[in-house]
Scaffold this active site. Structure first.
Site, mmCIF file in Angstrom:
data_model
loop_
_atom_site.group_PDB
_atom_site.id
_atom_site.type_symbol
_atom_site.label_atom_id
_atom_site.label_comp_id
_atom_site.label_asym_id
_atom_site.label_seq_id
_atom_site.Cartn_x
_atom_site.Cartn_y
_atom_site.Cartn_z
ATOM 1 N N GLN A 31 29.116 36.301 -59.408
ATOM 2 C CA GLN A 31 30.433 35.732 -59.159
ATOM 3 C C GLN A 31 30.727 34.609 -60.166
ATOM 4 O O GLN A 31 29.841 34.142 -60.875
ATOM 5 C CB GLN A 31 30.509 35.181 -57.727
ATOM 6 C CG GLN A 31 29.385 34.221 -57.388
ATOM 7 C CD GLN A 31 29.059 34.169 -55.900
ATOM 8 O OE1 GLN A 31 29.833 34.597 -55.053
ATOM 9 N NE2 GLN A 31 27.892 33.626 -55.564
ATOM 10 N N HIS A 62 29.007 22.565 -41.811
ATOM 11 C CA HIS A 62 27.540 22.487 -41.717
ATOM 12 C C HIS A 62 27.074 21.975 -40.356
ATOM 13 O O HIS A 62 26.058 22.438 -39.840
ATOM 14 C CB HIS A 62 26.984 21.679 -42.887
ATOM 15 C CG HIS A 62 27.166 22.384 -44.198
ATOM 16 N ND1 HIS A 62 27.791 21.817 -45.273
ATOM 17 C CD2 HIS A 62 26.855 23.655 -44.568
ATOM 18 C CE1 HIS A 62 27.838 22.707 -46.270
ATOM 19 N NE2 HIS A 62 27.278 23.818 -45.859
ATOM 20 N N GLU A 106 19.051 33.017 -50.999
ATOM 21 C CA GLU A 106 20.356 32.928 -51.673
ATOM 22 C C GLU A 106 20.323 33.884 -52.862
ATOM 23 O O GLU A 106 19.443 33.783 -53.708
ATOM 24 C CB GLU A 106 20.588 31.477 -52.114
ATOM 25 C CG GLU A 106 21.708 31.261 -53.117
ATOM 26 C CD GLU A 106 23.089 31.705 -52.614
ATOM 27 O OE1 GLU A 106 23.513 31.231 -51.548
ATOM 28 O OE2 GLU A 106 23.726 32.542 -53.307
ATOM 29 N N ASP A 137 18.288 39.128 -52.673
ATOM 30 C CA ASP A 137 19.338 39.755 -51.876
ATOM 31 C C ASP A 137 18.955 39.691 -50.397
ATOM 32 O O ASP A 137 17.905 40.213 -49.999
ATOM 33 C CB ASP A 137 19.476 41.219 -52.334
ATOM 34 C CG ASP A 137 20.431 42.014 -51.446
ATOM 35 O OD1 ASP A 137 21.240 41.376 -50.728
ATOM 36 O OD2 ASP A 137 20.367 43.248 -51.469
ATOM 37 N N GLY A 138 19.777 39.043 -49.592
ATOM 38 C CA GLY A 138 19.462 38.869 -48.177
ATOM 39 C C GLY A 138 19.291 40.176 -47.432
ATOM 40 O O GLY A 138 18.447 40.294 -46.541
ATOM 41 N N ASP A 155 24.995 32.290 -43.590
ATOM 42 C CA ASP A 155 25.921 31.328 -44.209
ATOM 43 C C ASP A 155 26.479 32.000 -45.453
ATOM 44 O O ASP A 155 26.131 31.657 -46.577
ATOM 45 C CB ASP A 155 25.118 30.067 -44.542
ATOM 46 C CG ASP A 155 25.976 28.970 -45.144
ATOM 47 O OD1 ASP A 155 27.195 29.176 -45.322
ATOM 48 O OD2 ASP A 155 25.416 27.907 -45.460
ATOM 49 N N SER A 156 27.344 32.970 -45.214
ATOM 50 C CA SER A 156 27.762 33.886 -46.281
ATOM 51 C C SER A 156 29.157 33.578 -46.785
ATOM 52 O O SER A 156 29.898 32.803 -46.192
ATOM 53 C CB SER A 156 27.748 35.317 -45.746
ATOM 54 O OG SER A 156 28.798 35.500 -44.815
ATOM 55 N N THR A 157 29.512 34.252 -47.876
ATOM 56 C CA THR A 157 30.903 34.283 -48.325
ATOM 57 C C THR A 157 31.643 35.334 -47.489
ATOM 58 O O THR A 157 31.114 35.857 -46.516
ATOM 59 C CB THR A 157 30.948 34.644 -49.821
ATOM 60 O OG1 THR A 157 30.136 35.808 -50.033
ATOM 61 C CG2 THR A 157 30.389 33.495 -50.668
ATOM 62 N N ASP A 158 32.865 35.638 -47.880
ATOM 63 C CA ASP A 158 33.699 36.577 -47.135
ATOM 64 C C ASP A 158 33.124 38.006 -47.178
ATOM 65 O O ASP A 158 32.284 38.308 -48.022
ATOM 66 C CB ASP A 158 35.115 36.587 -47.733
ATOM 67 C CG ASP A 158 35.802 35.237 -47.587
ATOM 68 O OD1 ASP A 158 35.484 34.520 -46.631
ATOM 69 O OD2 ASP A 158 36.651 34.914 -48.431
#
Lengths: 284, 284
Positions: A31, A62, A106, A137-138, A155-158
């Protein structure tokens, strides 16, 4: 001259923040990562142009992604964080001396590096010896894990881009298996206000319900996230987030929190009627 | 071509909504009134360029400014609304058949006229025979009133411009005197996120505390208002908004509300720690 950062929250809604300086820009394997110094919110990190974290309001996200679960089971000792590259989630977890180990997975090392360089008040516990940091990679990381964690925080992005695989039934099943019998899963669950994201979030919630016996949704006000109104998912094998709140036990940790408190904990699960209806019936 | 409406929420933060059409613009004796048709939020009315009401999210504000007080004292019969020109507050009040009369005092007739012309789903009870509508200055209207109302709702604009006088000790004292012994006052109390408005709101709250024995603050998520996070004040001579909630009595009214419910009522008073600190200690 004026410099403004603008996020396209939807194709019809934009939030703009006045910028002192565009401090960093980089393209990782996953990204685009940028850092801006804004007048209202202090430093801001964006991923692919979307707000990830600001110095002024990161405490809300948080606090809410960590302390809710810790107050339901104050004996949580082993934690896994998927994503969370800015370090804020780990920082809050490290405030509990009895947490023995946090694994953080992460996918994008650049996010951690940028957080360490520009967001020291957020990332300052990433080097804590109780934290094991994996740049992986989770989704792959979770494969085959059994009975290891008391708490998994997603705790991810969209649900588009690098975060997409973290909203699937397969991944949630792997998480279920990786949790102990007392295990809790918490995930960020988008805003209910803008339909395209709300639909994804409600679907993710339905997937969790097919796997976990207890699934509830809670809320917080995060001004720099789309609509300012954000949801989190709480899924658990054993504990109900309201009935099993251990308010006194949590208060004995004596943590000063700027957003979270045990009264707010209860209120966070008291959703508006329209959100309850979305969760019960889906979005038409 | 694209048309965008932009609100300067602070000098450093802007919210922009994509517009289909700029439907109306007018200058009253008090303010500039505009109506836009937006893609995301439907029709939008602005006063002096600030969002007053949108079709999509007005239900949140109007639910919260009306039903909280009605669930604390379900016997409220006589109501005064100061401001509220779009009619949404009156619409929600008219859903209670036992409310005998609502006086509404809106300084700017143009707001009501525009609401009637362009926002029929919001303004549709302004002509109800139980509503007495006065186009007058709310501050002057309150002078000398004694023991008349069970509920006063201050549905005002911000504490600058036409709404300024509605945030003063003098006005609040007149309201206190105009209330019955069971009287409740509810006001919109701004967002705590942006300092300049938060300071005014906290000061208003302190003024109320010098007059009313019971003063509490509650919250809602309103996406089109600055920061998306909005506060309301609840001041009362007799009833505590949490301890005296009559949940069952309210549920017996059988009102379908899209935002409000009696669980959310309790949660709305469970404020984040930073807001509690603002209220207790002021904003430094």
């Amino acid at each position: 001259m004026e410099l403004w950062y603008t996020e396209e929250q939807t194709e019809n809604v934009r939030l703009s923040l006045k910028v002192k300086e565009h401090i960093f820009t980089g393209q990782s394997d996953f990204q685009k990562v940028d850092v801006f110094d804004t007048h209202e919110y202090g430093k801001l990190m964006t991923l692919d142009g979307l707000v990830m974290v600001t110095e002024k309001d990161e405490f809300i996200y948080h606090d809410m992604i960590v302390h809710v679960a810790m107050a339901v089971n104050p004996n949580i000792k082993r934690v896994l964080v998927i994503g969370g590259g800015d370090g804020g989630t780990v920082r809050e977890l490290m405030r509990y001396p009895h947490i023995q180990q946090v694994e953080m997975v992460e996918i994008d090392k650049m996010v951690c590096d940028v957080a360490k360089d520009y967001f020291p008040t957020v990332s300052n516990e990433l080097n804590n010896p109780r934290v094991a940091l994996y740049y992986e990679d989770g989704v792959a990381y979770m494969k085959g894990k059994k009975n290891l964690y008391d708490l998994i925080i997603i705790d991810s992005t969209d649900p588009v881009g690098p975060g997409e695989g973290l909203f699937t039934t397969e991944f949630y099943t792997d998480c279920f298996n990786a949790l102990t019998d007392e295990g809790i899963l918490v995930n960020q669950n988008e805003s209910p206000v803008y339909e395209q994201f709300a639909k994804e979030a409600i679907r993710a919630n339905e997937k969790l319900k097919n796997i976990f016996p207890i699934v509830e949704v809670y809320q917080a006000q995060i001004p720099t996230y789309p609509s300012g109104y954000w949801l989190f998912g709480f899924a658990s094998k054993k504990y109900h987030p309201v009935k099993d709140l251990k308010a006194e036990a949590w208060q004995q940790f004596n943590l000063k929190t700027k957003y979270y408190n045990t009264q707010l904990h209860l209120g966070a699960f008291a959703l508006p009627s329209y959100v309850k209806e979305y969760i019960e019936n889906g979005i038409l």
